[in-house]
Structures are given as C-alpha cells and as structure tokens.
Design a protein around this motif. Sequence first.
Motif, PDB file in Angstrom:
ATOM      1  N   THR A 187      16.065  13.340  25.211  1.00 43.89           N
ATOM      2  CA  THR A 187      16.408  12.392  24.152  1.00 43.89           C
ATOM      3  C   THR A 187      15.160  11.680  23.642  1.00 43.89           C
ATOM      4  O   THR A 187      14.952  11.572  22.431  1.00 43.89           O
ATOM      5  CB  THR A 187      17.441  11.369  24.656  1.00 43.89           C
ATOM      6  OG1 THR A 187      18.609  12.079  25.079  1.00 43.89           O
ATOM      7  CG2 THR A 187      17.813  10.372  23.575  1.00 43.89           C
ATOM      8  N   TRP A 210      20.415   5.401  17.684  1.00 44.72           N
ATOM      9  CA  TRP A 210      20.096   6.823  17.601  1.00 44.72           C
ATOM     10  C   TRP A 210      19.885   7.383  19.001  1.00 44.72           C
ATOM     11  O   TRP A 210      20.388   8.467  19.335  1.00 44.72           O
ATOM     12  CB  TRP A 210      18.850   7.032  16.737  1.00 44.72           C
ATOM     13  CG  TRP A 210      18.539   8.469  16.473  1.00 44.72           C
ATOM     14  CD1 TRP A 210      18.931   9.213  15.401  1.00 44.72           C
ATOM     15  CD2 TRP A 210      17.779   9.357  17.313  1.00 44.72           C
ATOM     16  NE1 TRP A 210      18.468  10.505  15.516  1.00 44.72           N
ATOM     17  CE2 TRP A 210      17.752  10.614  16.685  1.00 44.72           C
ATOM     18  CE3 TRP A 210      17.124   9.204  18.521  1.00 44.72           C
ATOM     19  CZ2 TRP A 210      17.100  11.707  17.226  1.00 44.72           C
ATOM     20  CZ3 TRP A 210      16.478  10.306  19.069  1.00 44.72           C
ATOM     21  CH2 TRP A 210      16.461  11.533  18.419  1.00 44.72           C
ATOM     22  N   THR A 255      22.344  10.188  20.546  1.00 44.10           N
ATOM     23  CA  THR A 255      21.731  11.469  20.886  1.00 44.10           C
ATOM     24  C   THR A 255      21.916  11.783  22.364  1.00 44.10           C
ATOM     25  O   THR A 255      22.295  12.901  22.732  1.00 44.10           O
ATOM     26  CB  THR A 255      20.236  11.462  20.511  1.00 44.10           C
ATOM     27  OG1 THR A 255      20.118  11.192  19.105  1.00 44.10           O
ATOM     28  CG2 THR A 255      19.583  12.792  20.821  1.00 44.10           C
ATOM     29  N   LYS A 269      23.997  14.891  23.857  1.00 40.03           N
ATOM     30  CA  LYS A 269      23.324  15.842  24.752  1.00 40.03           C
ATOM     31  C   LYS A 269      24.029  15.911  26.110  1.00 40.03           C
ATOM     32  O   LYS A 269      24.180  16.990  26.684  1.00 40.03           O
ATOM     33  CB  LYS A 269      21.851  15.457  24.936  1.00 40.03           C
ATOM     34  CG  LYS A 269      20.971  15.755  23.741  1.00 40.03           C
ATOM     35  CD  LYS A 269      19.527  15.389  24.025  1.00 40.03           C
ATOM     36  CE  LYS A 269      18.627  15.725  22.863  1.00 40.03           C
ATOM     37  NZ  LYS A 269      18.472  17.157  22.640  1.00 40.03           N
TER      38      LYS A 269
END
Length: 164
Positions: free
Chosen positions: A36, A55, A59, A63
């Motif tokens: 990340t 963000w 993310t 993931k």
Amino acid sequence: MIDWDALVQLEGAKLLNYVYKILGDVENSQDIVQETFMACFQNIDNLDSNFILPWLYRTAHNKALNFAKKNKRLVASEILEVADSTDIEANLRQERLQLYIRKCFQQMKPKHALVLELQLYQNKSYKEISEITGMTIPAVESILSRARKECKNILQGFKDMGVI
C-alpha cells in the motif's frame, strides 16, 4: 510537499492494525501495508495531500480483501495454533471474536470500515476522523451510525446462521 518518513512512521502501525483485523495474520498484513505504501509512493504526484490517509486505508482495505479471497485459510489451523496455551477456552473465545470482527470488516463498505476503525480502535474524535477522511463532522457522525448498523446486521447474520 509530503513528509514521507513521518507519514509511514505515524500511520504505518495504525494501518497494520486495520489490515490485521481483516486478515488475522501479521506477516501478510505487513506485506499488504508495504504494498500500500509503495503504491502510494508511486502515485504520490497524482494524490491530493488532504486525501492521502483515506486513499491509504481504502487501498489497504481493497488489497487485504483481494488477498483474503485468493488465499482462503482454514479457521481450524488458526485455532490449533492457540491450543498450546494454558487457558485454551479463553483463547478460543478471543480467537472466535477476532474472526467475527475480521469477517465483519471484510464485508463492510470500505468507508464504513475505515470510520469504525478510526473511532473504535484508534480512539479518534469526530474532528480527527473528519480531518483524516476529508468528510464533514456531520458526515462522519452519519457514516459512523450507518457503519455500526451495518456491523450489527453482519454480526446478526452470523448469529442467524448459527455461527455465533
């Protein structure tokens, strides 16, 4: 300009705890957090500095879910690792609780999971959550309310299925 070292140092452990709640595995959670931060570093020029934390969490969440889908693990193997402990019953209850929390976070909308994580596990105030996510305080309150309801519904679903 973003102080990259400070960002990694201040948010790395928090992000790791968040991903761990989804995966339940330290090593894989560390890998996801590292991926990340690498993705963030590669896209740093395209990111608004005010929205880097949301963000990062979104993310990492995505993931972690992708990893979990690709690498389904048997719950029994996790429980067997605990069997060496002296208080097996308490450890099994704790492990079960952590499993349900992970499953709940996996099924929640990422924005809901993020706000719940920040409020419950990182003890952030509404103002701090607002600053991290870029939402207004009333929006944080609303999302948090919805997140709690969503979590309650997910856990109720587990209970209805007889899992809990």
